[in-house]
Design a protein around this motif. Structure first.
Motif, PDB file in Angstrom:
ATOM      1  N   GLY A 259       0.732  -1.380  -0.164  1.00  0.00           N
ATOM      2  CA  GLY A 259      -0.287  -0.096  -0.074  1.00  0.00           C
ATOM      3  C   GLY A 259       0.983   1.320  -0.070  1.00  0.00           C
ATOM      4  O   GLY A 259       1.873   1.340  -0.121  1.00  0.00           O
ATOM      5  N   ILE A 260       0.142   2.279  -0.092  1.00  0.00           N
ATOM      6  CA  ILE A 260       0.763   3.722   0.160  1.00  0.00           C
ATOM      7  C   ILE A 260       1.657   3.978   1.377  1.00  0.00           C
ATOM      8  O   ILE A 260       1.466   3.749   2.514  1.00  0.00           O
ATOM      9  CB  ILE A 260      -0.272   4.770  -0.077  1.00  0.00           C
ATOM     10  CG1 ILE A 260      -1.166   4.695  -0.959  1.00  0.00           C
ATOM     11  CG2 ILE A 260       0.401   6.059   0.000  1.00  0.00           C
ATOM     12  CD1 ILE A 260      -2.313   5.651  -0.870  1.00  0.00           C
ATOM     13  N   ALA A 261       3.035   4.284   0.965  1.00  0.00           N
ATOM     14  CA  ALA A 261       4.147   3.997   2.128  1.00  0.00           C
ATOM     15  C   ALA A 261       4.574   5.715   2.362  1.00  0.00           C
ATOM     16  O   ALA A 261       4.210   6.495   1.369  1.00  0.00           O
ATOM     17  CB  ALA A 261       5.377   3.250   1.623  1.00  0.00           C
TER      18      ALA A 261
ATOM     19  N   LEU B  83      -1.233   6.191   7.030  1.00  0.00           N
ATOM     20  CA  LEU B  83      -2.555   5.833   7.749  1.00  0.00           C
ATOM     21  C   LEU B  83      -3.610   5.416   6.294  1.00  0.00           C
ATOM     22  O   LEU B  83      -4.294   4.633   6.388  1.00  0.00           O
ATOM     23  CB  LEU B  83      -3.031   7.074   8.464  1.00  0.00           C
ATOM     24  CG  LEU B  83      -4.593   6.851   9.051  1.00  0.00           C
ATOM     25  CD1 LEU B  83      -4.796   5.476   9.812  1.00  0.00           C
ATOM     26  CD2 LEU B  83      -5.006   8.107   9.905  1.00  0.00           C
ATOM     27  N   ARG B  84      -3.539   6.473   5.555  1.00  0.00           N
ATOM     28  CA  ARG B  84      -4.389   6.126   4.250  1.00  0.00           C
ATOM     29  C   ARG B  84      -3.930   4.898   3.694  1.00  0.00           C
ATOM     30  O   ARG B  84      -4.852   4.072   3.028  1.00  0.00           O
ATOM     31  CB  ARG B  84      -4.144   7.359   3.398  1.00  0.00           C
ATOM     32  CG  ARG B  84      -5.032   7.054   2.207  1.00  0.00           C
ATOM     33  CD  ARG B  84      -4.927   8.404   1.090  1.00  0.00           C
ATOM     34  NE  ARG B  84      -5.830   8.538   0.012  1.00  0.00           N
ATOM     35  CZ  ARG B  84      -5.288   8.247  -1.161  1.00  0.00           C
ATOM     36  NH1 ARG B  84      -4.043   8.373  -1.248  1.00  0.00           N
ATOM     37  NH2 ARG B  84      -6.119   8.145  -2.230  1.00  0.00           N
ATOM     38  N   GLY B  85      -2.650   4.541   3.619  1.00  0.00           N
ATOM     39  CA  GLY B  85      -2.098   3.343   3.067  1.00  0.00           C
ATOM     40  C   GLY B  85      -2.647   2.148   3.572  1.00  0.00           C
ATOM     41  O   GLY B  85      -3.224   1.003   3.242  1.00  0.00           O
TER      42      GLY B  85
ATOM     43  N   LEU C 295      -6.171  -2.229   3.553  1.00  0.00           N
ATOM     44  CA  LEU C 295      -7.236  -3.175   4.315  1.00  0.00           C
ATOM     45  C   LEU C 295      -8.549  -3.222   3.610  1.00  0.00           C
ATOM     46  O   LEU C 295      -9.038  -4.416   3.581  1.00  0.00           O
ATOM     47  CB  LEU C 295      -7.526  -2.694   5.739  1.00  0.00           C
ATOM     48  CG  LEU C 295      -8.322  -3.531   6.504  1.00  0.00           C
ATOM     49  CD1 LEU C 295      -7.866  -5.114   6.769  1.00  0.00           C
ATOM     50  CD2 LEU C 295      -8.364  -2.866   8.269  1.00  0.00           C
ATOM     51  N   ALA C 296      -9.069  -2.354   3.091  1.00  0.00           N
ATOM     52  CA  ALA C 296     -10.363  -2.140   2.331  1.00  0.00           C
ATOM     53  C   ALA C 296     -10.355  -3.143   0.969  1.00  0.00           C
ATOM     54  O   ALA C 296     -11.045  -3.586   0.636  1.00  0.00           O
ATOM     55  CB  ALA C 296     -10.875  -0.675   1.841  1.00  0.00           C
ATOM     56  N   VAL C 297      -9.014  -2.990   0.136  1.00  0.00           N
ATOM     57  CA  VAL C 297      -8.851  -3.700  -0.800  1.00  0.00           C
ATOM     58  C   VAL C 297      -8.804  -5.077  -0.340  1.00  0.00           C
ATOM     59  O   VAL C 297      -9.447  -6.181  -1.040  1.00  0.00           O
ATOM     60  CB  VAL C 297      -7.407  -3.248  -1.469  1.00  0.00           C
ATOM     61  CG1 VAL C 297      -6.893  -4.459  -2.605  1.00  0.00           C
ATOM     62  CG2 VAL C 297      -7.756  -2.020  -2.564  1.00  0.00           C
TER      63      VAL C 297
ATOM     64  N   PRO D  96      -6.928  -0.662  -7.355  1.00  0.00           N
ATOM     65  CA  PRO D  96      -7.821  -0.580  -5.950  1.00  0.00           C
ATOM     66  C   PRO D  96      -9.026   0.212  -6.100  1.00  0.00           C
ATOM     67  O   PRO D  96     -10.098  -0.173  -5.614  1.00  0.00           O
ATOM     68  CB  PRO D  96      -6.892   0.550  -5.191  1.00  0.00           C
ATOM     69  CG  PRO D  96      -5.470  -0.081  -5.773  1.00  0.00           C
ATOM     70  CD  PRO D  96      -5.574  -0.246  -7.159  1.00  0.00           C
ATOM     71  N   ARG D  97      -8.963   1.157  -7.137  1.00  0.00           N
ATOM     72  CA  ARG D  97     -10.430   1.956  -7.093  1.00  0.00           C
ATOM     73  C   ARG D  97     -11.417   1.192  -7.879  1.00  0.00           C
ATOM     74  O   ARG D  97     -12.586   1.658  -7.701  1.00  0.00           O
ATOM     75  CB  ARG D  97     -10.223   3.354  -7.943  1.00  0.00           C
ATOM     76  CG  ARG D  97      -9.671   2.843  -9.538  1.00  0.00           C
ATOM     77  CD  ARG D  97      -9.758   4.206 -10.158  1.00  0.00           C
ATOM     78  NE  ARG D  97      -9.649   4.197 -11.610  1.00  0.00           N
ATOM     79  CZ  ARG D  97      -8.734   4.948 -12.422  1.00  0.00           C
ATOM     80  NH1 ARG D  97      -8.011   5.718 -11.662  1.00  0.00           N
ATOM     81  NH2 ARG D  97      -8.717   4.661 -13.610  1.00  0.00           N
ATOM     82  N   LEU D  98     -11.143  -0.204  -8.634  1.00  0.00           N
ATOM     83  CA  LEU D  98     -12.122  -0.943  -8.863  1.00  0.00           C
ATOM     84  C   LEU D  98     -12.589  -1.882  -8.045  1.00  0.00           C
ATOM     85  O   LEU D  98     -13.852  -2.236  -8.000  1.00  0.00           O
ATOM     86  CB  LEU D  98     -11.441  -1.800 -10.259  1.00  0.00           C
ATOM     87  CG  LEU D  98     -11.093  -1.101 -11.309  1.00  0.00           C
ATOM     88  CD1 LEU D  98     -10.580  -2.180 -12.456  1.00  0.00           C
ATOM     89  CD2 LEU D  98     -12.543  -0.497 -11.973  1.00  0.00           C
ATOM     90  N   LEU D  99     -12.100  -1.992  -6.966  1.00  0.00           N
ATOM     91  CA  LEU D  99     -12.340  -2.814  -5.873  1.00  0.00           C
ATOM     92  C   LEU D  99     -13.215  -2.232  -4.594  1.00  0.00           C
ATOM     93  O   LEU D  99     -13.828  -2.496  -4.176  1.00  0.00           O
ATOM     94  CB  LEU D  99     -11.143  -3.680  -5.257  1.00  0.00           C
ATOM     95  CG  LEU D  99     -10.430  -4.562  -6.011  1.00  0.00           C
ATOM     96  CD1 LEU D  99      -9.107  -5.119  -5.609  1.00  0.00           C
ATOM     97  CD2 LEU D  99     -11.478  -6.009  -6.256  1.00  0.00           C
ATOM     98  N   ILE D 100     -12.544  -0.874  -4.477  1.00  0.00           N
ATOM     99  CA  ILE D 100     -13.166  -0.019  -3.587  1.00  0.00           C
ATOM    100  C   ILE D 100     -13.396   1.456  -4.281  1.00  0.00           C
ATOM    101  O   ILE D 100     -12.578   2.532  -4.294  1.00  0.00           O
ATOM    102  CB  ILE D 100     -12.225   0.267  -2.289  1.00  0.00           C
ATOM    103  CG1 ILE D 100     -10.741   0.680  -2.680  1.00  0.00           C
ATOM    104  CG2 ILE D 100     -12.420  -0.998  -1.392  1.00  0.00           C
ATOM    105  CD1 ILE D 100      -9.962   0.862  -1.494  1.00  0.00           C
ATOM    106  N   PRO D 101     -14.650   1.485  -4.884  1.00  0.00           N
ATOM    107  CA  PRO D 101     -14.771   2.742  -5.760  1.00  0.00           C
ATOM    108  C   PRO D 101     -14.701   4.081  -5.164  1.00  0.00           C
ATOM    109  O   PRO D 101     -14.417   4.863  -5.827  1.00  0.00           O
ATOM    110  CB  PRO D 101     -16.305   2.313  -6.325  1.00  0.00           C
ATOM    111  CG  PRO D 101     -16.408   0.766  -6.148  1.00  0.00           C
ATOM    112  CD  PRO D 101     -15.554   0.716  -4.857  1.00  0.00           C
ATOM    113  N   CYS D 102     -14.637   4.298  -4.018  1.00  0.00           N
ATOM    114  CA  CYS D 102     -14.740   5.325  -3.210  1.00  0.00           C
ATOM    115  C   CYS D 102     -13.420   5.891  -3.107  1.00  0.00           C
ATOM    116  O   CYS D 102     -12.965   7.050  -2.877  1.00  0.00           O
ATOM    117  CB  CYS D 102     -15.301   5.401  -1.745  1.00  0.00           C
ATOM    118  SG  CYS D 102     -16.964   4.898  -1.857  1.00  0.00           S
ATOM    119  N   SER D 103     -12.360   4.916  -3.328  1.00  0.00           N
ATOM    120  CA  SER D 103     -10.871   5.601  -3.424  1.00  0.00           C
ATOM    121  C   SER D 103     -10.365   6.131  -4.769  1.00  0.00           C
ATOM    122  O   SER D 103     -11.077   6.132  -5.596  1.00  0.00           O
ATOM    123  CB  SER D 103      -9.939   4.416  -3.254  1.00  0.00           C
ATOM    124  OG  SER D 103      -9.937   3.526  -4.317  1.00  0.00           O
ATOM    125  N   ASP D 104      -9.337   6.962  -4.662  1.00  0.00           N
ATOM    126  CA  ASP D 104      -8.932   7.830  -5.766  1.00  0.00           C
ATOM    127  C   ASP D 104      -7.365   7.181  -6.088  1.00  0.00           C
ATOM    128  O   ASP D 104      -7.023   6.282  -5.596  1.00  0.00           O
ATOM    129  CB  ASP D 104      -8.745   9.075  -5.492  1.00  0.00           C
ATOM    130  CG  ASP D 104      -8.028   9.639  -4.329  1.00  0.00           C
ATOM    131  OD1 ASP D 104      -7.482   8.746  -3.620  1.00  0.00           O
ATOM    132  OD2 ASP D 104      -8.047  10.743  -3.873  1.00  0.00           O
TER     133      ASP D 104
END
Length: 166
Positions: free
Chosen positions: A15-17, A33-35, A40-42, A158-166
């Motif tokens: 994830g985002i580091a 934290l965003r990562g 985890l959402a993915v 990731p945005r295909l799995l959790i559409p709310c993400s950018d």
């Protein structure tokens, strides 16, 4: 899930580091934290879609180990193990030739995308995994060498799995 006569390889980019220090990479960079939240959402979404691995192998770098821990937390496998050949710039080919069943590898770019491209016989640079991106490859377990023989089952941003993400 697939039959036992195939190998299912799941590739999961960390994830985002935290930012690089003075442009230099460092093995101890943690997930932000965003990562953590996005990864985890993915991982939770992948589990909800039915993905499950027999084992998780991850790079020894902190951000990959944290990503693997989140995958375990989401139920993608029961535990994660450090695998030194998944560190950036290392050659995981010998590892892949010994795989069986369903295995999730957590690592880095451009290594994971290059690995996926080599497995399906595509040109280098033809695939790209985003941070917390996921790829599913499959090949016949009887193959001595899967390179050039794997089938691409999924390549997900990731945005295909959790559409709310950018």
């Amino acid at each position: 899930m697939p039959a036992s006569d195939s190998v299912d390889l799941f590739l999961f980019r960390h994830g985002i580091a935290a930012e690089r220090d003075h442009g230099q990479d460092h093995p101890d960079r943690p997930l932000t934290l965003r990562g953590v939240q996005r990864t985890l959402a993915v991982a939770n979404r992948l589990r909800a879609l039915g993905y499950r691995a027999d084992q998780i192998l991850c790079s020894p770098y902190r951000r990959a180990a944290e990503t693997a821990d989140l995958a375990v937390q989401a139920g993608l496998a029961s535990q994660a193990r450090i695998e030194s050949t998944l560190a950036p710039g290392r050659d995981p080919r010998p590892l892949l030739r010994s795989l069986h069943g369903r295995c999730l590898l957590v690592g880095h770019e451009p290594d994971l995308s290059a690995l996926a491209a080599a497995l399906i016989g595509a040109a280098p640079g033809s695939l790209r995994l985003r941070k917390a991106g996921f790829c599913h490859l499959r090949w016949d377990a009887l193959l001595d060498d899967p390179f050039g023989h794997a089938e691409l089952q999924a390549l997900l941003k990731p945005r295909l799995l959790i559409p709310c993400s950018d």
